[in-house]
Write an enzyme that holds these catalytic residues in place. Structure first.
Site, mmCIF file in Angstrom:
data_model
loop_
_atom_site.group_PDB
_atom_site.id
_atom_site.type_symbol
_atom_site.label_atom_id
_atom_site.label_comp_id
_atom_site.label_asym_id
_atom_site.label_seq_id
_atom_site.Cartn_x
_atom_site.Cartn_y
_atom_site.Cartn_z
ATOM 1 C CG ASP A 203 13.721 -98.577 60.586
ATOM 2 O OD1 ASP A 203 13.072 -97.843 60.948
ATOM 3 O OD2 ASP A 203 14.684 -99.039 61.328
ATOM 4 C CD GLN A 206 16.517 -91.708 63.706
ATOM 5 O OE1 GLN A 206 16.531 -90.560 63.589
ATOM 6 N NE2 GLN A 206 16.477 -92.228 64.948
ATOM 7 C CE LYS A 229 13.291 -93.433 66.921
ATOM 8 N NZ LYS A 229 14.171 -93.354 67.814
HETATM 9 N N1 PLP Z 1 14.700 -97.691 63.534
HETATM 10 C C1 PLP Z 1 15.475 -96.895 63.713
HETATM 11 C C2 PLP Z 1 16.597 -96.564 62.470
HETATM 12 C C3 PLP Z 1 15.734 -96.165 64.972
HETATM 13 O O1 PLP Z 1 16.460 -94.908 65.203
HETATM 14 C C4 PLP Z 1 14.821 -96.736 65.850
HETATM 15 C C5 PLP Z 1 14.748 -95.768 67.320
HETATM 16 O O2 PLP Z 1 16.003 -95.124 67.674
HETATM 17 C C6 PLP Z 1 13.863 -97.584 65.957
HETATM 18 C C7 PLP Z 1 13.836 -98.069 64.495
HETATM 19 C C8 PLP Z 1 12.815 -98.067 66.685
HETATM 20 O O3 PLP Z 1 11.865 -96.968 67.286
HETATM 21 P P1 PLP Z 1 11.043 -97.203 68.072
HETATM 22 O O4 PLP Z 1 11.733 -97.623 69.544
HETATM 23 O O5 PLP Z 1 10.096 -95.977 68.295
HETATM 24 O O6 PLP Z 1 10.172 -98.373 67.723
#
Ligand code: PLP
Length: 412
Positions: A203, A206, A229
Protein backbone atom coordinates in the site's frame (compact mmCIF):
# COMPACT_ATOMS: atom_id res chain seq x y z
CA UNK A 1 7.28 33.52 3.84
CA UNK A 2 10.33 31.38 4.56
CA UNK A 3 10.55 28.20 2.58
CA UNK A 4 12.64 25.11 2.97
CA UNK A 5 12.60 24.25 -0.68
CA UNK A 6 15.02 26.26 -2.78
CA UNK A 7 12.27 27.25 -5.18
CA UNK A 8 9.49 27.01 -2.58
CA UNK A 9 7.64 30.18 -3.56
CA UNK A 10 7.67 29.15 -7.19
CA UNK A 11 6.16 25.82 -6.20
CA UNK A 12 3.53 27.37 -3.91
CA UNK A 13 2.45 29.80 -6.60
CA UNK A 14 1.32 26.85 -8.68
CA UNK A 15 -1.34 25.87 -6.11
CA UNK A 16 -4.16 28.44 -6.33
CA UNK A 17 -5.99 27.20 -3.20
CA UNK A 18 -3.04 28.27 -1.04
CA UNK A 19 -4.01 31.88 -1.72
CA UNK A 20 -7.32 31.60 0.13
CA UNK A 21 -8.12 32.50 3.69
CA UNK A 22 -9.93 30.47 6.37
CA UNK A 23 -11.65 32.34 9.22
CA UNK A 24 -9.94 35.49 7.97
CA UNK A 25 -6.45 34.02 8.15
CA UNK A 26 -4.16 32.60 5.46
CA UNK A 27 -4.83 28.91 4.93
CA UNK A 28 -2.15 26.71 6.48
CA UNK A 29 -2.91 23.38 4.86
CA UNK A 30 -1.36 20.56 6.88
CA UNK A 31 -3.64 17.72 5.73
CA UNK A 32 -1.82 16.53 2.62
CA UNK A 33 -1.81 12.90 3.85
CA UNK A 34 -5.62 12.94 3.57
CA UNK A 35 -5.58 14.64 0.19
CA UNK A 36 -2.96 16.77 -1.50
CA UNK A 37 -3.85 20.11 -3.03
CA UNK A 38 -3.81 20.32 -6.81
CA UNK A 39 -1.60 22.53 -8.92
CA UNK A 40 -3.18 24.83 -11.49
CA UNK A 41 -1.82 22.57 -14.25
CA UNK A 42 -3.96 19.67 -12.96
CA UNK A 43 -7.05 21.84 -12.52
CA UNK A 44 -6.57 23.26 -16.00
CA UNK A 45 -5.92 19.86 -17.61
CA UNK A 46 -9.13 18.48 -16.09
CA UNK A 47 -11.11 21.51 -17.28
CA UNK A 48 -9.49 21.46 -20.73
CA UNK A 49 -10.42 17.82 -21.12
CA UNK A 50 -14.05 18.61 -20.28
CA UNK A 51 -14.09 21.68 -22.52
CA UNK A 52 -12.40 20.22 -25.55
CA UNK A 53 -12.19 16.43 -25.58
CA UNK A 54 -14.96 14.91 -23.48
CA UNK A 55 -16.13 11.57 -24.90
CA UNK A 56 -16.30 7.97 -23.80
CA UNK A 57 -13.15 5.92 -24.21
CA UNK A 58 -12.35 2.86 -26.32
CA UNK A 59 -15.86 2.55 -27.79
CA UNK A 60 -15.92 5.19 -30.47
CA UNK A 61 -14.01 5.89 -33.60
CA UNK A 62 -14.87 9.57 -33.85
CA UNK A 63 -12.22 12.18 -33.16
CA UNK A 64 -13.26 13.09 -29.62
CA UNK A 65 -13.45 9.43 -28.61
CA UNK A 66 -9.96 8.87 -29.95
CA UNK A 67 -8.67 11.92 -28.09
CA UNK A 68 -10.31 10.76 -24.85
CA UNK A 69 -8.84 7.29 -25.32
CA UNK A 70 -5.43 8.81 -26.01
CA UNK A 71 -5.58 10.86 -22.81
CA UNK A 72 -6.78 7.89 -20.75
CA UNK A 73 -4.16 5.48 -22.10
CA UNK A 74 -1.52 8.20 -21.86
CA UNK A 75 -2.09 8.30 -18.11
CA UNK A 76 -1.56 4.55 -17.87
CA UNK A 77 1.74 4.83 -19.76
CA UNK A 78 2.82 7.81 -17.69
CA UNK A 79 2.19 6.03 -14.37
CA UNK A 80 4.09 2.93 -15.52
CA UNK A 81 7.06 5.10 -16.53
CA UNK A 82 6.89 7.22 -13.35
CA UNK A 83 7.25 4.11 -11.17
CA UNK A 84 9.64 2.25 -13.46
CA UNK A 85 6.99 -0.48 -13.77
CA UNK A 86 7.34 -3.11 -16.49
CA UNK A 87 4.76 -1.43 -18.71
CA UNK A 88 1.25 -0.04 -19.14
CA UNK A 89 -0.31 -3.51 -19.49
CA UNK A 90 0.46 -4.05 -15.80
CA UNK A 91 -1.36 -0.88 -14.72
CA UNK A 92 -5.06 -1.10 -13.80
CA UNK A 93 -6.90 2.19 -13.30
CA UNK A 94 -9.37 2.12 -10.42
CA UNK A 95 -11.39 4.58 -8.33
CA UNK A 96 -8.77 4.87 -5.58
CA UNK A 97 -6.23 2.82 -3.62
CA UNK A 98 -9.03 1.17 -1.64
CA UNK A 99 -10.69 -0.12 -4.80
CA UNK A 100 -7.33 -1.44 -6.03
CA UNK A 101 -6.85 -3.48 -2.81
CA UNK A 102 -10.41 -4.80 -3.05
CA UNK A 103 -9.75 -5.77 -6.65
CA UNK A 104 -6.77 -7.89 -5.58
CA UNK A 105 -8.53 -9.41 -2.55
CA UNK A 106 -11.58 -10.43 -4.54
CA UNK A 107 -9.53 -11.36 -7.59
CA UNK A 108 -7.47 -13.84 -5.57
CA UNK A 109 -10.48 -15.45 -3.89
CA UNK A 110 -10.48 -18.44 -6.25
CA UNK A 111 -6.89 -19.28 -5.20
CA UNK A 112 -7.58 -19.40 -1.44
CA UNK A 113 -9.02 -22.14 0.74
CA UNK A 114 -9.68 -22.74 4.43
CA UNK A 115 -6.46 -22.61 6.43
CA UNK A 116 -4.52 -20.59 3.86
CA UNK A 117 -2.87 -17.58 5.45
CA UNK A 118 -2.76 -13.85 4.80
CA UNK A 119 -0.04 -11.93 6.63
CA UNK A 120 -0.54 -8.21 7.30
CA UNK A 121 0.61 -5.69 9.91
CA UNK A 122 -1.35 -4.03 12.72
CA UNK A 123 -0.27 -0.62 11.40
CA UNK A 124 -2.38 -0.93 8.21
CA UNK A 125 -4.98 1.60 7.13
CA UNK A 126 -8.45 0.02 7.20
CA UNK A 127 -8.23 -0.13 3.40
CA UNK A 128 -5.62 -2.86 3.79
CA UNK A 129 -7.40 -4.67 6.63
CA UNK A 130 -11.10 -4.84 5.83
CA UNK A 131 -10.93 -6.38 2.31
CA UNK A 132 -8.83 -9.22 3.81
CA UNK A 133 -11.26 -9.66 6.73
CA UNK A 134 -14.04 -10.00 4.17
CA UNK A 135 -11.97 -12.43 2.11
CA UNK A 136 -11.13 -14.52 5.18
CA UNK A 137 -14.83 -14.68 6.06
CA UNK A 138 -15.68 -15.94 2.59
CA UNK A 139 -12.87 -18.49 2.25
CA UNK A 140 -11.92 -19.60 5.76
CA UNK A 141 -8.43 -18.18 5.26
CA UNK A 142 -6.57 -17.16 8.42
CA UNK A 143 -5.33 -13.61 9.08
CA UNK A 144 -2.01 -13.02 10.84
CA UNK A 145 -0.68 -9.61 11.84
CA UNK A 146 2.84 -8.43 12.58
CA UNK A 147 3.16 -5.88 15.38
CA UNK A 148 5.19 -2.73 15.88
CA UNK A 149 6.98 -1.04 18.74
CA UNK A 150 4.61 1.58 20.21
CA UNK A 151 7.61 3.67 21.36
CA UNK A 152 9.53 3.83 18.09
CA UNK A 153 6.84 2.97 15.54
CA UNK A 154 9.15 0.35 14.08
CA UNK A 155 7.67 -2.75 12.42
CA UNK A 156 8.55 -6.05 14.09
CA UNK A 157 10.32 -7.26 10.97
CA UNK A 158 11.61 -10.51 12.47
CA UNK A 159 8.15 -11.26 13.84
CA UNK A 160 6.61 -10.57 10.43
CA UNK A 161 9.09 -12.84 8.67
CA UNK A 162 8.36 -15.57 11.24
CA UNK A 163 4.64 -15.31 10.46
CA UNK A 164 5.29 -16.09 6.78
CA UNK A 165 5.09 -19.84 6.16
CA UNK A 166 4.14 -22.52 3.66
CA UNK A 167 0.41 -21.69 3.92
CA UNK A 168 0.96 -17.95 3.33
CA UNK A 169 -0.70 -16.90 0.08
CA UNK A 170 -0.46 -13.14 0.39
CA UNK A 171 1.61 -10.68 2.41
CA UNK A 172 0.29 -7.11 2.55
CA UNK A 173 1.87 -4.08 4.15
CA UNK A 174 1.86 -0.35 4.09
CA UNK A 175 4.95 1.36 2.65
CA UNK A 176 4.57 4.51 4.79
CA UNK A 177 2.19 4.45 7.76
CA UNK A 178 -0.39 7.24 7.58
CA UNK A 179 -0.22 7.67 11.39
CA UNK A 180 3.28 6.72 12.53
CA UNK A 181 5.02 7.89 9.39
CA UNK A 182 7.13 4.73 9.64
CA UNK A 183 8.77 3.68 6.37
CA UNK A 184 8.60 -0.09 6.29
CA UNK A 185 11.37 -2.39 4.96
CA UNK A 186 9.15 -3.56 2.15
CA UNK A 187 11.86 -5.22 0.05
CA UNK A 188 12.98 -7.42 2.97
CA UNK A 189 9.42 -8.51 3.69
CA UNK A 190 8.85 -9.16 -0.01
CA UNK A 191 11.94 -11.34 -0.23
CA UNK A 192 10.75 -13.52 2.66
CA UNK A 193 7.25 -13.70 1.14
CA UNK A 194 8.58 -14.71 -2.26
CA UNK A 195 10.79 -17.41 -0.69
CA UNK A 196 7.56 -18.86 0.73
CA UNK A 197 5.80 -18.56 -2.65
CA UNK A 198 3.42 -15.82 -1.44
CA UNK A 199 2.32 -12.73 -3.35
CA UNK A 200 3.09 -9.26 -1.96
CA UNK A 201 0.80 -6.24 -1.93
CA UNK A 202 2.28 -2.87 -0.98
CA UNK A 203 0.00 0.00 0.00
CA UNK A 204 1.97 2.95 -1.34
CA UNK A 205 -0.80 5.54 -0.78
CA UNK A 206 1.50 7.66 1.41
CA UNK A 207 4.76 7.17 -0.45
CA UNK A 208 4.13 7.66 -4.17
CA UNK A 209 4.66 11.32 -4.99
CA UNK A 210 6.43 11.98 -1.68
CA UNK A 211 9.65 10.03 -2.17
CA UNK A 212 11.32 8.18 -5.01
CA UNK A 213 9.37 4.94 -5.42
CA UNK A 214 10.63 2.37 -7.93
CA UNK A 215 8.27 -0.53 -8.48
CA UNK A 216 11.03 -3.09 -9.24
CA UNK A 217 13.02 -2.20 -6.11
CA UNK A 218 10.14 -2.74 -3.70
CA UNK A 219 9.64 -6.35 -4.73
CA UNK A 220 5.87 -5.86 -4.75
CA UNK A 221 3.66 -8.00 -6.93
CA UNK A 222 0.88 -5.45 -6.43
CA UNK A 223 1.45 -1.79 -5.62
CA UNK A 224 -1.54 0.49 -5.01
CA UNK A 225 -1.95 4.24 -4.65
CA UNK A 226 -4.44 7.07 -5.19
CA UNK A 227 -3.94 10.04 -7.54
CA UNK A 228 -5.48 12.49 -5.06
CA UNK A 229 -2.75 11.96 -2.45
CA UNK A 230 -0.23 12.66 -5.18
CA UNK A 231 -1.46 16.14 -6.26
CA UNK A 232 -3.93 14.67 -8.77
CA UNK A 233 -7.73 14.50 -8.93
CA UNK A 234 -10.01 12.38 -6.75
CA UNK A 235 -11.72 9.35 -8.26
CA UNK A 236 -8.59 7.78 -9.73
CA UNK A 237 -6.34 5.11 -8.26
CA UNK A 238 -3.90 2.52 -9.53
CA UNK A 239 -3.02 -1.11 -9.19
CA UNK A 240 0.51 -1.51 -10.54
CA UNK A 241 1.68 -5.03 -11.32
CA UNK A 242 2.83 -7.13 -14.26
CA UNK A 243 0.55 -8.67 -16.92
CA UNK A 244 1.66 -12.15 -15.79
CA UNK A 245 0.69 -11.48 -12.17
CA UNK A 246 -2.60 -9.85 -13.16
CA UNK A 247 -3.41 -13.06 -15.07
CA UNK A 248 -3.76 -14.72 -11.67
CA UNK A 249 -6.70 -12.48 -10.71
CA UNK A 250 -10.31 -13.19 -11.62
CA UNK A 251 -12.11 -10.07 -12.85
CA UNK A 252 -14.64 -9.32 -10.13
CA UNK A 253 -16.71 -6.59 -11.74
CA UNK A 254 -18.50 -7.50 -14.94
CA UNK A 255 -19.95 -5.19 -17.57
CA UNK A 256 -19.01 -3.16 -20.59
CA UNK A 257 -15.36 -2.64 -21.60
CA UNK A 258 -14.08 -5.74 -19.77
CA UNK A 259 -15.29 -8.38 -22.21
CA UNK A 260 -14.09 -9.94 -25.42
CA UNK A 261 -17.36 -11.65 -26.42
CA UNK A 262 -20.73 -11.93 -24.73
CA UNK A 263 -23.45 -14.52 -25.29
CA UNK A 264 -26.68 -14.49 -23.34
CA UNK A 265 -25.34 -17.08 -20.94
CA UNK A 266 -21.56 -16.83 -21.29
CA UNK A 267 -18.77 -14.31 -21.73
CA UNK A 268 -15.03 -14.19 -22.29
CA UNK A 269 -12.78 -11.51 -20.92
CA UNK A 270 -10.91 -8.73 -22.62
CA UNK A 271 -7.15 -8.74 -22.44
CA UNK A 272 -5.24 -7.42 -19.45
CA UNK A 273 -5.58 -4.79 -17.97
CA UNK A 274 -8.97 -3.95 -19.55
CA UNK A 275 -10.72 -6.96 -18.03
CA UNK A 276 -10.40 -5.22 -14.64
CA UNK A 277 -11.94 -1.94 -15.78
CA UNK A 278 -15.67 -2.55 -16.20
CA UNK A 279 -17.81 0.43 -17.11
CA UNK A 280 -16.97 4.05 -17.88
CA UNK A 281 -13.85 5.23 -16.04
CA UNK A 282 -12.91 8.69 -14.72
CA UNK A 283 -11.34 9.89 -17.95
CA UNK A 284 -11.10 13.55 -16.89
CA UNK A 285 -9.05 12.58 -13.83
CA UNK A 286 -6.78 10.38 -15.94
CA UNK A 287 -6.35 13.20 -18.46
CA UNK A 288 -5.23 15.53 -15.66
CA UNK A 289 -3.05 13.31 -13.47
CA UNK A 290 0.05 13.38 -15.72
CA UNK A 291 0.29 17.15 -15.04
CA UNK A 292 0.82 16.34 -11.33
CA UNK A 293 3.55 13.86 -12.20
CA UNK A 294 5.16 16.46 -14.50
CA UNK A 295 5.36 18.91 -11.60
CA UNK A 296 6.83 16.30 -9.25
CA UNK A 297 9.45 15.39 -11.82
CA UNK A 298 10.24 19.05 -12.48
CA UNK A 299 11.03 19.46 -8.76
CA UNK A 300 12.64 16.02 -8.61
CA UNK A 301 11.50 13.27 -6.25
CA UNK A 302 14.77 13.29 -4.25
CA UNK A 303 14.28 17.05 -3.66
CA UNK A 304 10.63 16.47 -2.68
CA UNK A 305 11.79 13.87 -0.17
CA UNK A 306 14.52 16.11 1.24
CA UNK A 307 11.99 18.90 1.67
CA UNK A 308 9.64 16.59 3.61
CA UNK A 309 12.48 15.31 5.81
CA UNK A 310 13.42 18.93 6.64
CA UNK A 311 9.79 19.62 7.55
CA UNK A 312 9.69 16.46 9.71
CA UNK A 313 12.76 17.68 11.60
CA UNK A 314 11.27 21.12 12.03
CA UNK A 315 7.94 19.69 13.21
CA UNK A 316 9.40 17.26 15.73
CA UNK A 317 11.65 19.99 17.13
CA UNK A 318 8.84 22.57 17.27
CA UNK A 319 6.30 20.22 18.86
CA UNK A 320 8.85 19.02 21.41
CA UNK A 321 9.53 22.65 22.30
CA UNK A 322 5.85 23.04 23.25
CA UNK A 323 6.31 20.31 25.87
CA UNK A 324 3.87 17.65 27.05
CA UNK A 325 2.99 16.28 23.61
CA UNK A 326 3.42 12.60 22.77
CA UNK A 327 4.69 12.34 19.21
CA UNK A 328 4.08 8.87 17.78
CA UNK A 329 6.38 7.10 15.31
CA UNK A 330 10.11 7.31 14.64
CA UNK A 331 12.17 10.19 16.12
CA UNK A 332 14.56 10.25 13.15
CA UNK A 333 13.05 12.66 10.59
CA UNK A 334 14.59 10.62 7.77
CA UNK A 335 12.85 7.46 9.01
CA UNK A 336 9.34 8.83 8.50
CA UNK A 337 7.15 9.99 5.63
CA UNK A 338 5.98 13.60 5.54
CA UNK A 339 3.70 13.62 8.56
CA UNK A 340 3.71 13.85 12.33
CA UNK A 341 0.85 12.61 14.53
CA UNK A 342 0.69 13.41 18.21
CA UNK A 343 -1.40 13.23 21.34
CA UNK A 344 -1.83 16.16 23.70
CA UNK A 345 -3.06 14.80 27.03
CA UNK A 346 -4.48 18.26 27.77
CA UNK A 347 -6.58 18.76 24.63
CA UNK A 348 -8.71 16.14 22.86
CA UNK A 349 -7.68 15.77 19.17
CA UNK A 350 -11.12 16.88 17.95
CA UNK A 351 -10.98 20.04 20.08
CA UNK A 352 -7.43 20.58 18.87
CA UNK A 353 -8.35 20.33 15.18
CA UNK A 354 -11.44 22.51 15.65
CA UNK A 355 -9.58 25.25 17.51
CA UNK A 356 -6.51 25.37 15.25
CA UNK A 357 -8.91 25.63 12.29
CA UNK A 358 -10.07 28.97 13.69
CA UNK A 359 -6.46 30.06 13.10
CA UNK A 360 -6.61 28.85 9.49
CA UNK A 361 -4.62 25.68 10.26
CA UNK A 362 -6.01 22.48 8.68
CA UNK A 363 -4.98 19.29 10.50
CA UNK A 364 -6.77 15.98 10.90
CA UNK A 365 -7.96 14.39 14.13
CA UNK A 366 -9.26 10.92 14.84
CA UNK A 367 -8.13 7.36 14.27
CA UNK A 368 -7.16 8.12 10.65
CA UNK A 369 -8.76 4.83 9.52
CA UNK A 370 -6.27 2.92 11.67
CA UNK A 371 -8.11 1.77 14.78
CA UNK A 372 -5.98 -1.34 15.51
CA UNK A 373 -2.84 0.81 15.24
CA UNK A 374 -4.22 3.28 17.79
CA UNK A 375 -5.07 0.42 20.16
CA UNK A 376 -1.40 -0.61 20.16
CA UNK A 377 -0.50 2.99 20.99
CA UNK A 378 -3.07 2.97 23.82
CA UNK A 379 -4.83 5.95 22.24
CA UNK A 380 -8.29 6.40 20.74
CA UNK A 381 -7.25 9.22 18.46
CA UNK A 382 -4.36 11.46 17.47
CA UNK A 383 -3.92 14.82 15.77
CA UNK A 384 -2.00 14.58 12.50
CA UNK A 385 -0.17 17.26 10.56
CA UNK A 386 1.14 16.32 7.13
CA UNK A 387 2.99 18.10 4.35
CA UNK A 388 3.79 18.27 0.71
CA UNK A 389 5.85 20.19 -1.81
CA UNK A 390 4.10 23.46 -0.95
CA UNK A 391 4.51 23.34 2.85
CA UNK A 392 6.88 25.83 4.49
CA UNK A 393 8.74 25.98 7.79
CA UNK A 394 6.68 29.05 8.71
CA UNK A 395 3.55 26.91 8.47
CA UNK A 396 5.01 24.52 11.07
CA UNK A 397 5.53 27.55 13.33
CA UNK A 398 1.91 28.58 12.64
CA UNK A 399 0.83 25.11 13.77
CA UNK A 400 2.81 25.45 17.01
CA UNK A 401 1.24 28.85 17.66
CA UNK A 402 -2.23 27.43 17.01
CA UNK A 403 -1.61 24.47 19.35
CA UNK A 404 -0.54 26.87 22.11
CA UNK A 405 -3.72 28.87 21.43
CA UNK A 406 -5.83 25.67 21.65
CA UNK A 407 -4.25 24.85 24.99
CA UNK A 408 -5.03 28.33 26.32
CA UNK A 409 -8.59 28.13 24.99
CA UNK A 410 -9.15 24.81 26.76
CA UNK A 411 -7.64 26.21 29.95
CA UNK A 412 -4.81 23.69 29.73
N1 PLP B 1 -3.70 3.47 2.57
C1 PLP B 1 -3.18 4.47 3.28
C2 PLP B 1 -1.88 4.27 3.99
C3 PLP B 1 -3.86 5.69 3.35
O1 PLP B 1 -3.34 6.70 4.08
C4 PLP B 1 -5.09 5.83 2.67
C5 PLP B 1 -5.85 7.09 2.76
O2 PLP B 1 -5.82 7.79 3.74
C6 PLP B 1 -5.57 4.75 1.93
C7 PLP B 1 -4.85 3.58 1.90
C8 PLP B 1 -6.85 4.83 1.19
O3 PLP B 1 -6.79 5.76 0.17
P1 PLP B 1 -8.13 6.09 -0.67
O4 PLP B 1 -9.14 6.57 0.33
O5 PLP B 1 -7.70 7.13 -1.63
O6 PLP B 1 -8.54 4.81 -1.31
Amino acid sequence: METLLVDGEAVRARFPILGRTVHGRPLVYLDTAATAQRPEAVIEAEAAYSREHNANVHRGIHTLAEEATGAYEGCRRRVAAFLGAPGPRGVVMTRNATAAINLVARGLEHTLGAGDEIVLTVMEHHANLVPWIQLARRTGAVLRHAGFDPETGELDLDGMIRLIGPRTRLVGLVHVSNVLGTINPVAEVAEAAHRAGALVLVDAAQSVGHMPVAYPELGADFLVFSAHKCYGPMGLGFLVSTPETLERLEPVEGGGEMIERVELDAATWAEIPYRFEAGTPNVAAAAAFPAALDLLEAIGLPAVREHEIALNARAVETLERLGGLRIVGPRDPAARGGLVAFDDPLVHPHDMATIVDTRGVAVRAGHHCAQPLHRVLGLVATTRASWGVYTTGDEIEALAGAIAFARRTMGA
